[in-house]
Design a protein around this motif. Structure first.
Motif, PDB file in Angstrom:
ATOM      1  N   LEU A 183      45.660  60.878  35.344  1.00 24.55           N
ATOM      2  CA  LEU A 183      46.293  59.917  34.440  1.00 24.55           C
ATOM      3  C   LEU A 183      46.389  58.535  35.074  1.00 24.55           C
ATOM      4  O   LEU A 183      46.021  57.525  34.458  1.00 24.55           O
ATOM      5  N   LEU A 184      46.872  58.466  36.315  1.00 23.69           N
ATOM      6  CA  LEU A 184      47.059  57.171  36.965  1.00 23.69           C
ATOM      7  C   LEU A 184      45.734  56.535  37.370  1.00 23.69           C
ATOM      8  O   LEU A 184      45.637  55.307  37.459  1.00 23.69           O
ATOM      9  N   SER A 185      44.726  57.340  37.614  1.00 21.53           N
ATOM     10  CA  SER A 185      43.405  56.784  37.909  1.00 21.53           C
ATOM     11  C   SER A 185      42.816  56.117  36.677  1.00 21.53           C
ATOM     12  O   SER A 185      42.173  55.067  36.766  1.00 21.53           O
ATOM     13  N   ARG A 186      43.052  56.730  35.533  1.00 21.51           N
ATOM     14  CA  ARG A 186      42.563  56.150  34.275  1.00 21.51           C
ATOM     15  C   ARG A 186      43.342  54.904  33.895  1.00 21.51           C
ATOM     16  O   ARG A 186      42.827  54.018  33.208  1.00 21.51           O
ATOM     17  N   ARG A 187      44.599  54.844  34.326  1.00 17.69           N
ATOM     18  CA  ARG A 187      45.447  53.691  34.021  1.00 17.69           C
ATOM     19  C   ARG A 187      45.753  52.935  35.302  1.00 17.69           C
ATOM     20  O   ARG A 187      46.884  52.564  35.567  1.00 17.69           O
ATOM     21  N   SER A 188      44.749  52.728  36.127  1.00 20.74           N
ATOM     22  CA  SER A 188      44.966  52.087  37.420  1.00 20.74           C
ATOM     23  C   SER A 188      45.404  50.650  37.233  1.00 20.74           C
ATOM     24  O   SER A 188      45.069  49.988  36.249  1.00 20.74           O
ATOM     25  N   LEU A 189      46.186  50.171  38.213  1.00 21.90           N
ATOM     26  CA  LEU A 189      46.698  48.804  38.172  1.00 21.90           C
ATOM     27  C   LEU A 189      45.597  47.840  38.586  1.00 21.90           C
ATOM     28  O   LEU A 189      45.094  47.892  39.701  1.00 21.90           O
ATOM     29  N   ARG A 190      45.201  46.982  37.692  1.00 21.47           N
ATOM     30  CA  ARG A 190      44.142  46.028  37.982  1.00 21.47           C
ATOM     31  C   ARG A 190      44.734  44.804  38.683  1.00 21.47           C
ATOM     32  O   ARG A 190      45.794  44.316  38.322  1.00 21.47           O
ATOM     33  N   THR A 191      44.021  44.307  39.665  1.00 28.03           N
ATOM     34  CA  THR A 191      44.467  43.114  40.368  1.00 28.03           C
ATOM     35  C   THR A 191      44.624  41.968  39.384  1.00 28.03           C
ATOM     36  O   THR A 191      43.720  41.655  38.621  1.00 28.03           O
TER      37      THR A 191
END
Length: 417
Positions: A183-191
């Protein structure tokens, strides 16, 4: 037709924040599914009670005591990378938990589970603090609701799985970690997704001008605000840990019923789960987070003062209501207060310092608190112990109020959108 407040708030949250709320719930289910049964399962595997207790203690220390180290890693490598490492470490550790035997091997596995937990929970905490001040306190309230929802679901789920085999508890724990990682990989925080939020830094509109972007621990401890909040955090967790130790002992002694003790835990989780979000949502629009934090500390002080009247069913009912109110006000406000004074960068390191305060309070409350309670119980002065805890929390509250008066008042979060 009026829109549901929860749905309206969730519509304002970025996708990453929604994913984090799900992650908090799933990792919480894993924790509450495993921890109540871990010591029992370890003794069934051949460990002595003392060895099983040592394993659990090492796990708990890893979860809380490595905060500053993990905070430095978050500042250097970013939250998503550290989260990924923590989740993978926990998956590997759960594989080990269901496949290894012997005290030494199980001690290492428990240490890895604890370290992995810190690598997961601290980056998530940093990301919540990074949120826009307009939604931060609401998101923190929902985070608390997610934790308490997990606290209600986790133990019965663990009971069902344990009845089949402890390995099924491990398999379920592994599965939730993999689900969170996906889940968090798919919604990773973009710089650059949020201005001023790079590698744990806080929004540029929410920091002190001219502050050292990555101060050392010594520099942080020279800041009166940081020291005051550390004392508050230590005191809160010292008193909070009493629910699992001295309050539990007193309840069993006074009532002779384990069912009443279980009811206290269920009532606490149910009250917080039901009321935290709507109460904080309503009050945060009118009161600053520092005010709500003070309310939480006052409620905690009152909770223990009540016990001085003598432990009975009615006293315990009043206690758990006040205790739950303290948890609602404090847990939803402390990170918002921290977020307003944290450095522009190095937020992970800053949160790590506070995690050490939390850990120290929990350890002191469990160990030293239990020893002092035993002395008071031997002399027939348990009421004095409860009053001492209440006075300790009250003193920390006074220190926090004094600290607030000596600097510009924290501005109220504008949440009307």
């Amino acid at each position: 037709m009026a829109r549901n407040p929860l749905a309206a708030d969730l519509a304002l949250f970025p996708a990453r924040l929604k994913a984090l709320l799900v992650a908090v719930f799933l990792t919480g289910v894993t924790t509450f599914m495993l921890m109540p049964f871990l010591a029992v399962s370890l003794t069934r595997s051949g460990l002595s009670i003392g060895q099983a207790g040592t394993c659990v203690a090492v796990l708990l220390f890893g979860q809380q005591g490595l905060g500053h180290v993990v905070g430095i890693l978050v500042d250097r490598y970013g939250t998503q990378r550290i989260l990924t490492v923590g989740l993978l470490l926990r998956v590997a550790a759960f594989v080990g938990l269901m496949s290894v035997n012997g005290f030494g091997a199980l001690l290492v596995v428990c240490a890895l589970i604890g370290a992995g937990g810190c690598l997961v929970t601290l980056p998530i905490r940093v990301e919540f603090i990074q949120q826009d001040p307009a939604i931060r306190q609401r998101s923190l309230a929902l985070r608390g609701a997610a934790v308490n929802g997990a606290a209600i679901l986790g133990p019965p789920l663990g009971t069902v799985l344990l009845a089949a085999d402890f390995r099924w508890v491990c398999v379920a724990a592994m599965s939730t970690q993999i689900a969170v990682l996906t889940l968090l990989s798919r919604r990773s925080l973009r710089t650059g997704e949020h201005a001023g939020q790079r590698h744990g830094g806080l929004p540029s509109t929410d920091r002190d001008a001219g502050q050292d972007p990555r101060p050392s621990v010594v520099a942080l401890l020279r800041d009166r605000r940081t020291v005051t909040l550390l004392l508050v955090a230590f005191t809160f967790w010292f008193s909070y840990s009493q629910l699992n130790t001295t309050v539990a002992l007193a309840t069993i002694t006074a009532t002779g019923s384990e069912a009443i003790l279980s009811a206290l835990f269920v009532a606490n989780a149910a009250i917080v789960l039901t009321l935290e979000y709507p109460v904080i949502r309503g009050l945060s629009a009118r009161r600053p987070s520092s005010y709500l934090l003070r309310l939480g500390m006052i409620a905690m002080s009152l909770a223990f003062a009540v016990l001085a009247a003598g432990v009975s069913i009615w006293v315990l009912a009043i206690f758990i209501v006040a205790f739950s109110a303290a948890e609602i006000f404090y847990s939803s406000s402390v990170d918002d207060v921290i977020g307003r004074i944290a450095p522009a960068q190095g937020g992970g390191r800053y949160i790590g310092v506070f995690s050490l305060g939390d850990a120290a309070g929990s350890v002191a409350g469990s160990a030293a608190g239990s020893a002092l309670f035993a002395l008071a119980d031997t002399g027939g002065f348990t009421h004095a112990y409860w009053l001492a805890v209440a006075a300790l929390v009250g003193a920390a509250t006074v220190l926090f109020v004094i600290g607030e008066q000596r600097r510009p008042h924290l501005s109220k979060v504008e949440v009307q959108v």
